[in-house]
Write an enzyme that holds these catalytic residues in place. Sequence first.
Site, PDB file in Angstrom:
ATOM      1  N   ASP A  11      52.203  41.822  35.760  1.00  0.00           N
ATOM      2  CA  ASP A  11      50.866  42.399  35.879  1.00  0.00           C
ATOM      3  C   ASP A  11      50.683  43.394  34.735  1.00  0.00           C
ATOM      4  O   ASP A  11      51.649  43.804  34.099  1.00  0.00           O
ATOM      5  CB  ASP A  11      50.726  43.123  37.233  1.00  0.00           C
ATOM      6  N   SER A  12      49.429  43.820  34.558  1.00  0.00           N
ATOM      7  CA  SER A  12      49.157  44.793  33.494  1.00  0.00           C
ATOM      8  C   SER A  12      49.737  46.168  33.835  1.00  0.00           C
ATOM      9  O   SER A  12      49.841  47.024  32.955  1.00  0.00           O
ATOM     10  CB  SER A  12      47.656  44.923  33.292  1.00  0.00           C
ATOM     11  N   GLY A  44      41.792  44.736  31.295  1.00  0.00           N
ATOM     12  CA  GLY A  44      40.483  44.115  31.586  1.00  0.00           C
ATOM     13  C   GLY A  44      39.413  44.285  30.532  1.00  0.00           C
ATOM     14  O   GLY A  44      38.439  43.535  30.518  1.00  0.00           O
ATOM     15  N   CYS A  74      48.457  39.136  37.808  1.00  0.00           N
ATOM     16  CA  CYS A  74      47.292  39.718  37.138  1.00  0.00           C
ATOM     17  C   CYS A  74      46.158  38.696  37.044  1.00  0.00           C
ATOM     18  O   CYS A  74      46.297  37.641  36.415  1.00  0.00           O
ATOM     19  CB  CYS A  74      47.727  40.155  35.741  1.00  0.00           C
ATOM     20  N   ASN A  75      45.027  39.027  37.657  1.00  0.00           N
ATOM     21  CA  ASN A  75      43.866  38.132  37.623  1.00  0.00           C
ATOM     22  C   ASN A  75      43.346  37.967  36.201  1.00  0.00           C
ATOM     23  O   ASN A  75      42.916  36.893  35.803  1.00  0.00           O
ATOM     24  CB  ASN A  75      42.739  38.718  38.477  1.00  0.00           C
ATOM     25  N   THR A  76      43.375  39.058  35.441  1.00  0.00           N
ATOM     26  CA  THR A  76      42.849  39.025  34.076  1.00  0.00           C
ATOM     27  C   THR A  76      43.662  38.049  33.229  1.00  0.00           C
ATOM     28  O   THR A  76      43.109  37.194  32.544  1.00  0.00           O
ATOM     29  CB  THR A  76      42.890  40.447  33.473  1.00  0.00           C
ATOM     30  N   CYS A 184      41.202  41.816  41.455  1.00  0.00           N
ATOM     31  CA  CYS A 184      42.068  42.599  40.551  1.00  0.00           C
ATOM     32  C   CYS A 184      43.130  43.235  41.429  1.00  0.00           C
ATOM     33  O   CYS A 184      42.815  43.861  42.455  1.00  0.00           O
ATOM     34  CB  CYS A 184      41.264  43.673  39.824  1.00  0.00           C
TER      35      CYS A 184
END
Length: 263
Positions: A11-12, A44, A74-76, A184
């Site tokens: 993830d970020s 994002g 991470c969705n982004t 997110c």
Amino acid sequence: MDKNGAIGLIDSGVGGLTVLAKAVELLPNENFIYLGDSKNCPYGNRSREELLKLGRSMLKFLQEKQVKCVMLACNTMSSLGDALSDGFPFPVFRIVSCAADCIEDKSLKSVGVLATEFTIKSGLYQKVIENAMPDCKVFGVGSKNLARLVEAGDLRGDEIRNEIKLCIDKMLSLGDIHDVIMGCTHFPIVLDVFNSLYPEINFIDPAAAQCRYLEKNLKEMNAENQSGGRLEIYTTGNINEFLNMADYLKIKKPDMAGSININ
Ligand code: DGL
């Protein structure tokens, strides 16, 4: 595939810990290696080129750790599609693939998605949901600031409340919406703030659906570990702050943890 290999999770920043918490609970015999890129968070508002470079560096780190598969929490990063994982020797399970699975009531006529600007602009959430539920209209709103504010850790601050109000009020002005997907991973960390401001809305966290998707795939690939249970947590930022958040989310103490450099 080596059944004993760890499952990588990226993830970020701290957001993906919300997915890790559920994954460890559902699959206690698996080994997990988590990496959050807090140094470069938020993702994002970045360009596609920057995200590909950062994401591929994280995947390289996990490749060196010989993971058997990766959960892209991470969705982004999930919104980058296959370009991110092309050429890596392990399957990558993207959280956005579960965008429709996480909606229990498949007869819904409208649903909101609150995510980063990059995720909303990619249109992937909208596409996945509309493919699975053609009668459902999807209303996406991107937040410029919420992931950054959550990453900074002042979870009860006015800034977080104000940003949530700004985004959800905007969403409610777009249509008749009672269900909102938190697109997110950082957002479920402040689910209690969402709920206290909008008790009439059903906020949906797709993390559980992604973990079930992972479980199903491991079964199908005959790749389940029966004797693991080890956890490693790494960040490119401050490891103490990171572990405080893991503790806040009731994640068990890792067997190994550290701050690393990936680029
Ligand atoms: N947590 C990430 C996501 O799920 C990105 C947040 C950010 O870094 O902007 O999209």
